[in-house]
Design a protein around this motif. Structure first.
Motif, short mmCIF file in Angstrom:
data_model
loop_
_atom_site.label_atom_id
_atom_site.label_comp_id
_atom_site.label_asym_id
_atom_site.label_seq_id
_atom_site.Cartn_x
_atom_site.Cartn_y
_atom_site.Cartn_z
N GLY A 28 0.81 -1.22 0.00
CA GLY A 28 0.00 0.00 0.00
C GLY A 28 0.84 1.26 0.00
O GLY A 28 2.07 1.22 0.05
N ASP A 29 0.14 2.40 -0.05
CA ASP A 29 0.79 3.71 -0.21
C ASP A 29 1.80 4.02 0.89
O ASP A 29 2.73 4.78 0.69
N LEU A 30 1.57 3.48 2.09
CA LEU A 30 2.42 3.87 3.22
C LEU A 30 3.65 2.97 3.41
O LEU A 30 4.35 3.10 4.39
N GLU A 31 3.89 2.10 2.44
CA GLU A 31 4.94 1.10 2.65
C GLU A 31 6.28 1.72 3.04
O GLU A 31 6.90 1.34 4.03
N SER A 32 6.74 2.74 2.27
CA SER A 32 8.07 3.29 2.57
C SER A 32 8.07 4.02 3.91
O SER A 32 9.04 3.94 4.68
N GLU A 33 6.96 4.69 4.21
CA GLU A 33 6.83 5.39 5.49
C GLU A 33 6.91 4.41 6.67
O GLU A 33 7.58 4.65 7.68
N ILE A 34 6.22 3.27 6.52
CA ILE A 34 6.19 2.27 7.59
C ILE A 34 7.59 1.65 7.75
O ILE A 34 8.07 1.44 8.86
N LYS A 35 8.27 1.42 6.62
CA LYS A 35 9.62 0.86 6.69
C LYS A 35 10.58 1.84 7.38
O LYS A 35 11.46 1.43 8.13
N GLU A 36 10.39 3.14 7.11
CA GLU A 36 11.22 4.15 7.79
C GLU A 36 10.98 4.13 9.29
O GLU A 36 11.92 4.23 10.09
N GLN A 37 9.70 4.00 9.68
CA GLN A 37 9.38 3.96 11.11
C GLN A 37 10.02 2.73 11.77
O GLN A 37 10.55 2.82 12.88
N SER B 196 13.62 3.62 12.31
CA SER B 196 13.88 4.61 13.36
C SER B 196 13.58 4.05 14.75
O SER B 196 14.14 4.48 15.75
N LEU B 197 12.68 3.05 14.82
CA LEU B 197 12.41 2.40 16.12
C LEU B 197 13.38 1.24 16.39
O LEU B 197 13.25 0.53 17.37
N GLU B 198 14.34 1.07 15.45
CA GLU B 198 15.34 -0.01 15.54
C GLU B 198 14.69 -1.39 15.66
O GLU B 198 15.02 -2.20 16.52
N LEU B 199 13.74 -1.64 14.74
CA LEU B 199 13.01 -2.92 14.76
C LEU B 199 13.31 -3.76 13.52
O LEU B 199 12.63 -4.75 13.27
N THR B 200 14.32 -3.33 12.74
CA THR B 200 14.53 -3.94 11.43
C THR B 200 14.62 -5.47 11.49
O THR B 200 14.05 -6.16 10.65
N ASP B 201 15.32 -6.00 12.49
CA ASP B 201 15.48 -7.46 12.54
C ASP B 201 14.30 -8.15 13.23
O ASP B 201 14.28 -9.36 13.37
N LYS B 202 13.30 -7.38 13.63
CA LYS B 202 12.17 -7.95 14.36
C LYS B 202 10.88 -7.97 13.54
O LYS B 202 9.93 -8.66 13.87
N VAL B 203 10.84 -7.14 12.47
CA VAL B 203 9.61 -7.02 11.68
C VAL B 203 9.81 -7.68 10.33
O VAL B 203 10.77 -7.39 9.62
N LEU B 204 8.88 -8.58 9.96
CA LEU B 204 8.96 -9.25 8.66
C LEU B 204 7.90 -8.67 7.73
O LEU B 204 6.70 -8.77 8.01
N PHE B 205 8.34 -8.03 6.65
CA PHE B 205 7.40 -7.53 5.64
C PHE B 205 7.13 -8.66 4.66
O PHE B 205 8.00 -9.04 3.88
N MET B 206 5.91 -9.20 4.70
CA MET B 206 5.62 -10.41 3.94
C MET B 206 5.00 -10.13 2.57
O MET B 206 4.82 -11.03 1.77
N GLY B 207 4.59 -8.87 2.33
CA GLY B 207 3.95 -8.55 1.06
C GLY B 207 2.61 -9.24 0.92
O GLY B 207 1.89 -9.44 1.89
N ILE B 208 2.29 -9.65 -0.31
CA ILE B 208 1.01 -10.30 -0.59
C ILE B 208 1.23 -11.79 -0.73
O ILE B 208 2.13 -12.21 -1.46
N LYS B 209 0.42 -12.57 -0.07
CA LYS B 209 0.52 -14.03 -0.21
C LYS B 209 -0.86 -14.58 -0.54
O LYS B 209 -1.86 -14.16 0.04
N ASP B 210 -0.89 -15.55 -1.45
CA ASP B 210 -2.17 -16.18 -1.78
C ASP B 210 -2.61 -17.17 -0.70
O ASP B 210 -3.79 -17.40 -0.51
#
Length: 372
Positions: free
Chosen positions: A237-246, A249-263
């Motif tokens: 969605g539209d906020l993808e880059s914004e959410i990734k930036e957040q 900045s919250l130092e959660l990169t290794d804790k959050v999995l962006f899975m995209g779209i799955k059938d």
């Protein structure tokens, strides 16, 4: 056969928010069309524009729907309305069924009326929209143009139609697709290297109303108490880059999995431990029905209708309580006893079918409405 073609009911179905990747309304329409498009009484046309996610359009085609190509609704409204008018006139459309959440559905209903379509069905999917001023201006015209009013739940209906009568067609799901599966859990968690983690899950478009901003702050609190948690986010969605930036900045990169779209979302639900859904506004979100069918404990914002709790496995929290209270609640509800998960999934599926939220029952209701 020539006689048969004339007696077929020709229906144009439009989703005002488009058929984007991961759209809940699109999945709702697909669930019905998988059953309704097979019916020889109906010829179904699905409206699309070039911003739509092509795999969604291909699925509609596979079901036997025809595709009606229109200009982009928001950037070219007049061209869009003209194209609908022409399409309706040329294809002798008997009925238009518009899925939306505001008075802007006039953009479909006005050309439909002028083009000669007698049945104009609105279906409300949520309790808020992005265009409050235009919405208010267009509501009186909208109420004049609509011939049948549908909603996915009580709240979405009242929001769109006020005191006027409407029919509720709840978002149905195909229950067996979502039953908990131990093997799926093991395979997916191994693949993602999260076999020893606790997993919080969310599925939804990366858009403002889904409230990812708050979700991430809650998650930050959660791992400050117990760092073994991971967060699985499904959707685009539209906020993808914004959410990734957040996330960075919250130092959660290794804790959050962006899975995209799955059938095969059902398979991934089995890999989660708790489903969380802090939306600002919703209709009746059937991703929460799917999570319940999987035996998951669901924690939702209290802006969402209580009708979504079909199994007793859903808790509602206000959005104005602090993120650490949300985090504390998630910890409290976490249950590491997997032996009961399959049992609670099977019981949930019985509840969902017993309350007629399964797909087959819903498709029968819609067929009756289409057979005007």
């Amino acid at each position: 056969t020539d006689f048969n073609i004339k007696t077929m009911i020709r229906i144009l179905v439009i989703c005002t928010s488009g058929h984007g990747a991961g759209s809940g309304v699109t999945r709702h329409i697909m669930n019905y069309m998988a059953l309704i498009a097979k019916n020889p009484d109906f010829k179904i046309f699905i409206g699309k524009n070039n911003a739509d996610y092509q795999p969604n359009i291909d699925k509609f085609k596979e079901m036997g729907c025809q595709i009606a190509d229109f200009p982009e609704r928001f950037s070219r409204p007049l061209a869009y309305m003209r194209a609908i008018y022409r399409f309706i006139k040329n294809n002798k459309i008997d009925m238009i069924h518009v899925h939306g959440s505001s008075g802007t559905m006039c953009m479909e209903f006005l050309p439909a009326l002028l083009g000669g379509t007698k049945e104009r069905i609105a279906q409300s999917h949520t309790t808020g929209n992005q265009y409050p001023i235009i919405d208010r201006l267009l509501r009186p015209l909208f109420h004049k143009l609509v011939t049948k009013r549908l909603a996915c739940g009580e709240d979405a209906g009242k929001y769109m139609y006020g005191k006027r009568p409407f029919t509720i067609i709840h978002n149905g799901i195909n229950c067996n697709e979502f039953q908990y599966n131990d093997n799926n859990r093991t395979v997916i968690r191994k693949e993602l290297h999260i076999d020893n983690n606790k997993v919080l899950g969310h599925i939804g478009l990366l858009r403002p109303e889904k409230n990812h901003k708050f979700l991430l702050i809650v998650f930050k609190e959660l791992i400050s108490i117990d760092p073994t948690w991971k967060l699985m986010l499904f959707g685009k969605g539209d906020l993808e880059s914004e959410i990734k930036e957040q996330v960075e900045s919250l130092e959660l990169t290794d804790k959050v999995l962006f899975m995209g779209i799955k059938d095969n979302v059902g398979d991934y639900l089995s890999a989660m431990d708790i489903f969380v859904f802090p939306s600002l506004h919703e209709g009746l979100p059937f991703v929460v029905l799917e999570a319940q069918a999987n035996g998951l404990r669901c924690i939702l914002s209290d802006t969402i209708t209580k009708q979504v709790n079909l199994t007793g496995n859903v808790d509602f929290l206000p959005l104005d309580v602090s993120a650490d209270e949300w985090a504390g609640y998630i910890l409290e509800k976490y249950d590491d006893d997997l032996s009961s998960r399959l049992k609670s999934s099977k019981k949930a599926i019985d509840d969902i079918i017993g309350k007629h939220y399964d797909m087959n029952h819903k498709a029968q209701i819609l067929s009756k409405i289409y057979n005007f």
